[in-house]
Design a protein around this motif. Structure first.
Motif, short mmCIF file in Angstrom:
data_model
loop_
_atom_site.label_atom_id
_atom_site.label_comp_id
_atom_site.label_asym_id
_atom_site.label_seq_id
_atom_site.Cartn_x
_atom_site.Cartn_y
_atom_site.Cartn_z
N PHE A 155 21.83 23.99 6.77
CA PHE A 155 21.39 24.78 7.92
C PHE A 155 20.15 25.60 7.56
O PHE A 155 19.84 25.77 6.37
N PRO A 156 19.43 26.08 8.57
CA PRO A 156 18.22 26.85 8.29
C PRO A 156 18.52 28.11 7.50
O PRO A 156 19.51 28.81 7.77
N VAL A 157 17.68 28.41 6.52
CA VAL A 157 17.87 29.60 5.69
C VAL A 157 16.54 30.33 5.56
O VAL A 157 15.47 29.73 5.70
N PRO A 158 16.58 31.63 5.30
CA PRO A 158 15.34 32.37 5.11
C PRO A 158 14.72 32.06 3.75
O PRO A 158 15.39 31.55 2.84
N ASP A 159 13.46 32.41 3.61
CA ASP A 159 12.79 32.30 2.32
C ASP A 159 13.30 33.45 1.46
O ASP A 159 13.13 34.63 1.80
N LEU A 160 13.92 33.12 0.35
CA LEU A 160 14.53 34.15 -0.49
C LEU A 160 13.50 35.18 -0.95
O LEU A 160 13.80 36.38 -1.04
N ALA A 161 12.28 34.72 -1.20
CA ALA A 161 11.23 35.61 -1.69
C ALA A 161 10.84 36.66 -0.65
O ALA A 161 10.29 37.71 -1.01
N GLU A 162 11.12 36.39 0.61
CA GLU A 162 10.73 37.32 1.66
C GLU A 162 11.82 38.36 1.96
O GLU A 162 11.59 39.29 2.74
N LEU A 163 12.98 38.22 1.35
CA LEU A 163 14.05 39.19 1.55
C LEU A 163 13.82 40.40 0.65
O LEU A 163 13.20 40.29 -0.42
N PRO A 164 14.28 41.58 1.04
CA PRO A 164 14.13 42.76 0.19
C PRO A 164 14.72 42.54 -1.19
O PRO A 164 15.72 41.83 -1.35
N ALA A 165 14.11 43.15 -2.18
CA ALA A 165 14.53 42.93 -3.57
C ALA A 165 16.00 43.27 -3.79
O ALA A 165 16.72 42.54 -4.48
N SER A 166 16.46 44.36 -3.19
CA SER A 166 17.86 44.74 -3.36
C SER A 166 18.79 43.68 -2.78
O SER A 166 19.83 43.36 -3.36
N LEU A 167 18.40 43.11 -1.64
CA LEU A 167 19.22 42.08 -1.02
C LEU A 167 19.23 40.82 -1.88
O LEU A 167 20.28 40.20 -2.07
N ARG A 168 18.08 40.45 -2.42
CA ARG A 168 18.02 39.28 -3.30
C ARG A 168 18.94 39.46 -4.51
O ARG A 168 19.66 38.54 -4.91
N GLU A 169 18.92 40.65 -5.07
CA GLU A 169 19.75 40.92 -6.25
C GLU A 169 21.24 40.81 -5.91
O GLU A 169 22.01 40.19 -6.66
N GLN A 170 21.62 41.36 -4.78
CA GLN A 170 23.03 41.31 -4.38
C GLN A 170 23.47 39.89 -4.04
O GLN A 170 24.58 39.48 -4.37
N LEU A 171 22.60 39.14 -3.40
CA LEU A 171 22.93 37.76 -3.07
C LEU A 171 23.03 36.89 -4.32
O LEU A 171 23.87 35.99 -4.39
N THR A 172 22.21 37.18 -5.30
CA THR A 172 22.28 36.44 -6.56
C THR A 172 23.60 36.74 -7.28
O THR A 172 24.23 35.84 -7.85
N THR A 173 24.03 38.00 -7.21
CA THR A 173 25.32 38.38 -7.80
C THR A 173 26.47 37.69 -7.07
O THR A 173 27.41 37.17 -7.69
N TYR A 174 26.38 37.65 -5.75
CA TYR A 174 27.42 36.99 -4.95
C TYR A 174 27.43 35.49 -5.24
O TYR A 174 28.50 34.87 -5.33
N PHE A 175 26.26 34.88 -5.40
CA PHE A 175 26.14 33.47 -5.73
C PHE A 175 26.94 33.15 -7.00
O PHE A 175 27.67 32.16 -7.06
N ALA A 176 26.82 34.03 -8.00
CA ALA A 176 27.57 33.84 -9.24
C ALA A 176 29.07 34.04 -9.01
O ALA A 176 29.90 33.31 -9.57
N ALA A 177 29.42 35.03 -8.18
CA ALA A 177 30.83 35.34 -7.93
C ALA A 177 31.57 34.20 -7.24
O ALA A 177 32.77 34.02 -7.44
N ILE A 178 30.84 33.42 -6.41
CA ILE A 178 31.47 32.30 -5.70
C ILE A 178 31.20 30.97 -6.41
O ILE A 178 31.31 29.90 -5.81
N ASP A 179 30.86 31.06 -7.68
CA ASP A 179 30.66 29.87 -8.52
C ASP A 179 29.62 28.92 -7.95
O ASP A 179 29.75 27.70 -8.05
N GLY A 180 28.59 29.50 -7.34
CA GLY A 180 27.48 28.69 -6.87
C GLY A 180 27.78 27.79 -5.69
O GLY A 180 27.06 26.81 -5.46
#
Length: 239
Positions: A155-180
């Motif tokens: 599905f359509p997704v935003p450009d990760l680079a355009e998201l706020p840095a704090s949001l990118r960091e939290q999403l990266t942490t969540y990505f690891a928590a859900i085993d990718g």
């Protein structure tokens, strides 16, 4: 090897635990969460308050166990809706699960309100707690389906680079928590949909929209149609 007497004691203990949980649920439904105290639950099952401490160390442990029951019951209802459409497109299964979640919540408003008041702990906390594991089972139902959708029909997704840095960091942490299961940008879409869906349902169950709506089903269905668009689910499944 387990002796017959040990097995009998375990069965009796399990039966007592189920009776305690049923008593706590009855108090919750009939009198509200404040009524669910150690002494009140003990009275319901015909024991003293101190005797109940043989089963739960304190009030928080009792609350956690009962909350885990509610999470498991809700997750089971969602899984049943998913499995009843095992051969259907994943988008149809996602929407069926969402409707099953609402059906359970409006049929059990006290229990859902209790769940809502019990946040799901972060993945690095209480990994072995029954409530945490039951909550993760509930969360996993829609996460697994969304991951399947992403793998088969991204599905359509935003450009990760355009998201706020704090949001990118939290999403990266969540990505690891859900085993990718979902890349960070797809997880952002999933969580945004979840926030809107769960938020609307909580407002309905807690009667926060009664000032405007006597029947929120059309509003919920409108929300599902919007989420279907966000997830690229076709119109037939969203109907």
């Amino acid at each position: 090897m387990m002796s017959a007497s040990t097995s009998r004691r375990q069965r009796l203990r399990q039966a007592t635990l189920e009776e305690i949980h049923a008593a706590a649920r009855k108090l919750l439904v009939e009198q509200g969460s404040a009524a669910v105290t150690i002494n009140a639950v003990a009275r319901q099952v015909g024991m003293s308050g101190p005797a109940l401490y043989h089963y739960y160390a304190d009030h928080d442990e009792l609350v956690g166990a009962v909350t885990a029951d509610f999470f498991r019951e809700l997750a089971a209802a969602m899984e049943q809706a998913r499995d009843a459409r095992a051969g259907a497109p994943v988008g149809e299964r996602i929407l069926a699960v969402c409707r099953a979640m609402r059906a359970w919540a409006i049929a059990h408003p006290a229990e859902f309100g209790w769940i809502f008041a019990s946040p799901i702990a972060a993945p690095n906390r209480q990994p072995d707690a029954a409530r945490h594991q039951a909550a993760l089972r509930f969360e996993q139902v829609l996460l697994d389906l969304t991951a399947e959708l992403w793998q088969t029909h991204p599905f359509p997704v935003p450009d990760l680079a355009e998201l706020p840095a704090s949001l990118r960091e939290q999403l990266t942490t969540y990505f690891a928590a859900i085993d990718g299961q979902l890349p960070p940008q797809a997880a952002h879409v999933f969580l945004s949909c979840w926030i809107r869906l769960y938020g609307l349902l909580c407002m309905e169950v807690l009667h926060q929209l009664d000032f405007a709506y006597a029947d929120l089903e059309p509003v919920f269905e409108e929300c599902l149609r919007d989420l279907a668009v966000a997830l690229g689910i076709d119109d037939d499944a969203a109907a």
